[in-house]
Motif scaffolding. Sequence first.
Motif, short mmCIF file in Angstrom:
data_model
loop_
_atom_site.label_atom_id
_atom_site.label_comp_id
_atom_site.label_asym_id
_atom_site.label_seq_id
_atom_site.Cartn_x
_atom_site.Cartn_y
_atom_site.Cartn_z
N TYR A 220 106.46 54.34 32.72
CA TYR A 220 105.43 53.99 33.71
C TYR A 220 104.33 53.12 33.13
CZ TYR A 220 103.24 58.21 31.77
OH TYR A 220 102.72 59.16 30.93
N ILE A 221 104.18 53.13 31.80
CA ILE A 221 103.19 52.22 31.21
C ILE A 221 103.64 50.78 31.40
CG2 ILE A 221 102.12 51.49 29.05
CD1 ILE A 221 101.48 54.20 28.49
N ALA A 224 103.15 49.95 35.07
CA ALA A 224 101.75 49.66 35.35
C ALA A 224 101.42 48.23 34.90
CB ALA A 224 100.84 50.66 34.63
N ASP A 228 100.25 44.98 36.95
CA ASP A 228 99.02 44.30 36.53
C ASP A 228 99.27 42.85 36.11
OD1 ASP A 228 97.43 46.44 37.01
OD2 ASP A 228 97.40 47.18 34.96
N ARG A 234 103.29 39.49 26.88
CA ARG A 234 102.04 40.25 26.73
C ARG A 234 102.35 41.76 26.67
NH1 ARG A 234 97.37 40.95 30.82
NH2 ARG A 234 95.67 41.62 29.47
N ARG A 326 94.31 56.21 16.67
CA ARG A 326 93.73 55.34 17.69
C ARG A 326 94.14 55.78 19.08
NH1 ARG A 326 94.76 49.36 15.78
NH2 ARG A 326 96.67 49.89 16.84
N PHE B 81 99.36 55.38 39.17
CA PHE B 81 100.48 56.30 38.98
C PHE B 81 100.00 57.74 38.91
CE2 PHE B 81 102.00 52.26 37.65
CZ PHE B 81 103.35 52.25 37.92
N GLN B 83 100.97 59.93 36.66
CA GLN B 83 100.59 60.19 35.26
C GLN B 83 99.46 59.22 34.91
OE1 GLN B 83 103.43 58.90 36.27
NE2 GLN B 83 105.18 60.11 35.65
N TYR B 84 98.67 59.60 33.91
CA TYR B 84 97.62 58.68 33.49
C TYR B 84 98.28 57.53 32.75
CZ TYR B 84 95.57 63.35 33.49
OH TYR B 84 95.23 64.62 33.78
N SER B 85 98.54 56.44 33.42
CA SER B 85 99.28 55.36 32.78
C SER B 85 98.33 54.38 32.11
CB SER B 85 100.13 54.65 33.80
OG SER B 85 99.31 54.24 34.88
N LEU B 86 97.48 54.91 31.21
CA LEU B 86 96.55 54.03 30.50
C LEU B 86 97.22 53.45 29.27
CD1 LEU B 86 93.33 56.21 30.65
CD2 LEU B 86 94.16 54.50 32.25
N TYR B 87 96.69 52.32 28.80
CA TYR B 87 97.19 51.76 27.56
C TYR B 87 96.47 52.49 26.43
CZ TYR B 87 98.43 48.40 31.10
OH TYR B 87 98.91 47.83 32.25
N PRO B 88 97.18 53.36 25.72
CA PRO B 88 96.51 54.36 24.88
C PRO B 88 95.74 53.79 23.70
CG PRO B 88 98.89 54.47 24.61
CD PRO B 88 98.63 53.49 25.70
N HIS B 89 96.12 52.60 23.22
CA HIS B 89 95.44 52.08 22.03
C HIS B 89 94.23 51.23 22.41
CE1 HIS B 89 98.50 49.53 23.65
NE2 HIS B 89 97.80 48.51 23.23
N PHE B 98 92.20 44.77 31.47
CA PHE B 98 93.59 44.34 31.25
C PHE B 98 94.18 43.54 32.42
CE2 PHE B 98 98.15 44.75 31.02
CZ PHE B 98 98.44 44.62 29.67
N PRO B 99 94.10 44.04 33.66
CA PRO B 99 94.72 43.28 34.76
C PRO B 99 94.04 41.94 35.01
CG PRO B 99 94.08 45.50 35.46
CD PRO B 99 93.50 45.28 34.12
N ARG B 132 87.98 55.20 23.19
CA ARG B 132 89.43 55.03 23.27
C ARG B 132 89.92 55.83 24.46
NH1 ARG B 132 91.76 51.33 20.35
NH2 ARG B 132 90.52 50.89 18.52
N ARG B 135 90.75 59.45 24.13
CA ARG B 135 89.71 60.44 23.84
C ARG B 135 88.98 60.88 25.11
NH1 ARG B 135 88.27 59.42 18.31
NH2 ARG B 135 90.28 59.50 17.27
N ARG B 148 91.17 50.82 37.07
CA ARG B 148 91.99 49.68 36.68
C ARG B 148 92.65 49.03 37.90
NH1 ARG B 148 96.40 51.05 32.56
NH2 ARG B 148 97.44 51.48 34.51
#
Lengths: 326, 340
Positions: A220-221, A224, A228, A234, A326, B81, B83-89, B98-99, B132, B135, B148
């Motif tokens: 799903y990442i 997403a 986006d 990218r 990180r 979504f 789930q938390y579909s964040l970019y973790p880094h 990002f978008p 981050r 966190r 987002r």
Amino acid sequence: MNSSHQTFAEKASRLATEAAVRATPEPLAKRVRGFSDRAIAWLFIAPTIALLLAINIFPLFWAIYLSFTNYRANRPNAEVRNIGLSNYSRILNDPDIWASMQTTAHFVFWTILLQTVIGFGLAYLIDRKFRGHAFWTTLILIPMMLSPAVVGNFWRFLYEPQIGLFAYAVSFLTGIPTSDIQMLGSVQLAPWAIVIVDTWMWTPYVMLICLAGLRSIPDYIYEAAEVDRASPWRQFWSITVPMALPFIMLAVLFRGIENFKMFDMVNLLTGGGPGSTTEVASIALKRDAFEAWATGRSSAFAIVLFVAVFGLANIYVKALNRVKQR
Amino acid sequence: MADVILKGITKSFGDKRAVDAVDLHIHDGEFVVLLGPTGAGKTTTLRLIAGLETPDAGTLHIGGRPMQGLAPASRDVAFVFQQYSLYPHLTVYENLAFPLRSPARRMDAATIDARVRQVAKMVRIDHKLENRSTRLSGGEMQRVAIGRALVRRPSIYLMDEPLSSLDAKLRAELRLELKRIQKELGATLLYVTHDQIEAMTMADRIGILSEGRLVQIGTPREIYTDPANLHVAARLGQPHINILPVGLLPGAEAPAGTAKVGARTEHIAIARQDGGNARVDWIEHLGDQNHLHIKVGEHRLVTLADPDMPVAPGDGISVALRNPLYFGQDGNRLDGRRLA
């Protein structure tokens, strides 16, 4: 009615307790007279500790002791003198030893670079889950499962300029006569011959670790990112690489430590030759210890190598942890 | 923002028909909620609109443009979504930006910065922009995920149970915020949930999905007071609607062909009466009101009662119907619509 209920409950609980007491074995200490539980625990791990001390810890300290002496294993009756740090100063001032360290560094750099790039590339392709990807994964993993001794021997055959398939194939594709493709005999080619074999054998290992990393990135990442409007390029650089990076770094760490002390393959393929072009540190060490019989000095060399690997690995693990946090 | 029109959209996974000939017209600036149990095809419908799945049949238009064969990137939709579909880094700021940093948008840095800060304030995460994303607490992560989507101004926002993984208090808070933000932006929004309270409180219109079919669509009030069939009636209302046989309770003239009578709290008149037609079986005290479990012969029903009502389990009670809902043998409503 209420009281009869209670007596029943009491009876049931007493029966349950008794059953539990009967089912639980008595503590071992009660049965083995004179030993406390703690003593028995020690007794169980003692063999392992003894073995570890005998074959790991004791030799390490013994080598440290020997590194300060002039001891030679082929002259057991000679007087052993403490000569302080002179073994160390000789090693650190010996251009041959520095040359072997440099050879090792080159070897580690190129094998890791190639294995990481090819291994990650293969993992990326296999992760596409095309038809038959499981079959290809298994096929790719085969070199890693072979014994280094076997690999070294059959690559010596492959590298043979007269009858070897490798020389034949290169000559067929490039038109260079096979007699010029002295993979193991030529000063220019021999280091690369070893790099090729090590890469052939261990790229699958790097691929496997990278594949685990890629599989850990949830779909799903990517979805997403797609919504986006992130291009595949990218997505690769801002999702795939950063999220697989801890795994790639782990693979580099494992391969780095392994290849720093690489011995078997080099010994089988070239034995450090021609001349000393492929004399990596471990080969130099072996020659010093078992051909020159300078046991004290080679012990000092071993300690220097140990400290170097240990130090580098520690710095690297710190970096790895920072990336992972990180 | 734009109208989104689905016509006969169908999608099967193997033998299972996930979405079955769904027709849906979402108007510009409208908040539509798809409500249904797990496996009803809600998420698949969203994914079909986003282009993450390809329909087997049917057409989709967004803002008048046919979407057939278009990749998610070229559809101008935003997706939140489950789930938390964040970019973790990345940091919160970078996640929100990002978008906007897509080269297709050609947005300059100052505009991006202004937009990110504005949206961060909107979803109340502006104090953690440099954190981050790993966190953050669950609620904060989901607010970033919603943010987002909000930094963009797409034709439609698609949200897949964005609040379901949060605790009740936070869910209630974010529900209000989301509705406020949607009004503020005049956004077109399609929202999927199985939570009837979310549907009732946020939606302009609710669509009820069952086994891939859109069973009924209307305002929350229509869906509640005027359900098309038993399935829709059972989706809304707390406590659940009581399904009773015809003639069990007095006070209603069932039309011909009635198989079941549906009675919610407001359809049931109760009065304390010894020797009444029913008996109080159990009382659940909720504080501001009581759930009264009543036994009528062999049948049980649940209704709300004033906490001051002087009844106890075992007491006699009289129960009558007051304008209930009637359903035929096939489960469909019989007594015409009550609202225009």
